[in-house]
Motif scaffolding. Sequence first.
Motif, PDB file in Angstrom:
ATOM      1  N   UNK A 169      41.196  33.051  42.070  1.00 38.16           N
ATOM      2  CA  UNK A 169      41.242  33.133  43.629  1.00 38.16           C
ATOM      3  C   UNK A 169      39.964  34.239  43.901  1.00 38.16           C
ATOM      4  N   UNK A 170      39.367  34.784  42.773  1.00 35.56           N
ATOM      5  CA  UNK A 170      38.160  35.806  43.200  1.00 35.56           C
ATOM      6  C   UNK A 170      36.776  34.916  42.993  1.00 35.56           C
ATOM      7  N   UNK A 171      35.791  35.479  44.141  1.00 39.10           N
ATOM      8  CA  UNK A 171      34.479  34.954  44.132  1.00 39.10           C
ATOM      9  C   UNK A 171      33.750  35.593  43.017  1.00 39.10           C
ATOM     10  N   UNK A 172      32.893  35.038  42.225  1.00 42.78           N
ATOM     11  CA  UNK A 172      32.300  35.602  41.278  1.00 42.78           C
ATOM     12  C   UNK A 172      31.019  36.191  42.016  1.00 42.78           C
ATOM     13  N   UNK A 173      30.425  37.448  41.387  1.00 44.15           N
ATOM     14  CA  UNK A 173      29.528  37.983  41.943  1.00 44.15           C
ATOM     15  C   UNK A 173      28.266  37.480  41.301  1.00 44.15           C
ATOM     16  N   UNK A 183      33.288  38.743  37.713  1.00 39.02           N
ATOM     17  CA  UNK A 183      34.200  39.016  38.812  1.00 39.02           C
ATOM     18  C   UNK A 183      34.418  40.568  38.819  1.00 39.02           C
ATOM     19  N   UNK A 184      34.380  40.951  40.047  1.00 37.42           N
ATOM     20  CA  UNK A 184      34.618  42.381  40.412  1.00 37.42           C
ATOM     21  C   UNK A 184      35.993  42.910  39.662  1.00 37.42           C
ATOM     22  N   UNK A 185      36.284  43.797  38.779  1.00 38.22           N
ATOM     23  CA  UNK A 185      37.411  44.290  38.296  1.00 38.22           C
ATOM     24  C   UNK A 185      38.438  44.424  39.171  1.00 38.22           C
ATOM     25  N   UNK A 207      34.083  54.572  43.730  1.00 38.69           N
ATOM     26  CA  UNK A 207      32.698  55.247  43.910  1.00 38.69           C
ATOM     27  C   UNK A 207      31.707  54.114  44.111  1.00 38.69           C
ATOM     28  N   UNK A 208      30.569  54.361  44.796  1.00 33.66           N
ATOM     29  CA  UNK A 208      29.560  53.693  44.999  1.00 33.66           C
ATOM     30  C   UNK A 208      28.483  53.422  44.058  1.00 33.66           C
ATOM     31  N   UNK A 209      28.532  54.441  42.984  1.00 26.39           N
ATOM     32  CA  UNK A 209      27.564  54.530  42.238  1.00 26.39           C
ATOM     33  C   UNK A 209      27.945  53.745  40.677  1.00 26.39           C
ATOM     34  N   UNK A 210      29.120  53.481  40.573  1.00 21.70           N
ATOM     35  CA  UNK A 210      29.868  52.823  39.179  1.00 21.70           C
ATOM     36  C   UNK A 210      30.564  51.676  39.732  1.00 21.70           C
ATOM     37  N   UNK A 211      30.502  50.727  38.961  1.00 23.81           N
ATOM     38  CA  UNK A 211      31.376  49.431  39.285  1.00 23.81           C
ATOM     39  C   UNK A 211      31.639  48.732  37.957  1.00 23.81           C
ATOM     40  N   UNK A 212      32.974  47.940  37.857  1.00 27.55           N
ATOM     41  CA  UNK A 212      33.454  47.318  36.917  1.00 27.55           C
ATOM     42  C   UNK A 212      33.605  45.873  37.026  1.00 27.55           C
ATOM     43  N   UNK A 213      33.383  44.929  36.074  1.00 23.73           N
ATOM     44  CA  UNK A 213      33.305  43.598  35.990  1.00 23.73           C
ATOM     45  C   UNK A 213      34.183  43.016  34.850  1.00 23.73           C
TER      46      UNK A 213
END
Length: 203
Positions: A6-10, A24-26, A67-73
Amino acid sequence: MSDIPTREAVHTQRVDGFGTVRFLRLDPHADAATVHAWVREERAAFWGMNGLSQEQVAEVYAHLDTLDTHHAYLLERDGEPVGLLQTYEPEADRVSECYEVRPGDIGVHLLLAPVTSGATRTGWSSALLGAVASYVLLGLDRRRVVVDPDVRNEKAITRFLKQGFVAGDAVVLPEIDIPDVHLPEKHAQLAFLTREVAFPGDA
């Protein structure tokens, strides 16, 4: 299983001989069981979450998600979770105290899922690292990737160098102890991959 479909891939990339890789955004809570199963293993000791419960893992990534500076996938191959990617802005991270950050730099941490018992996966790390490089350097339009594996993690260091990363200095990342985050001091080996090296035709 999390509700991955159901999640859109980045980022989606077909890797010859490997399969289709999706980023995918975690989802900190939906993916907590999957991530916890990976990070609690001894092989993931350098990830620093060995002793955490599933709820604590979810809390860590819920904080990261603010956070705007750290992202998990969550990385998947043909629909199956195969890795965890974290990206970060080096100037907003403790690594910035250990090297001169350049415009266009991006930091990454990559954890591969454990191998299924009796299975082999020759070329998996190279395929996933290639997809990661494509996403961060081309998709996010960055100039250079920095990684900081633990100096004792020889397998990861070798993997990065084989992928075209150039070793930098061995450094000591300072301890971070603030209300929402505690990171112990870390002896790390810096390594860098430039867009010119990874994608000469797109530099």
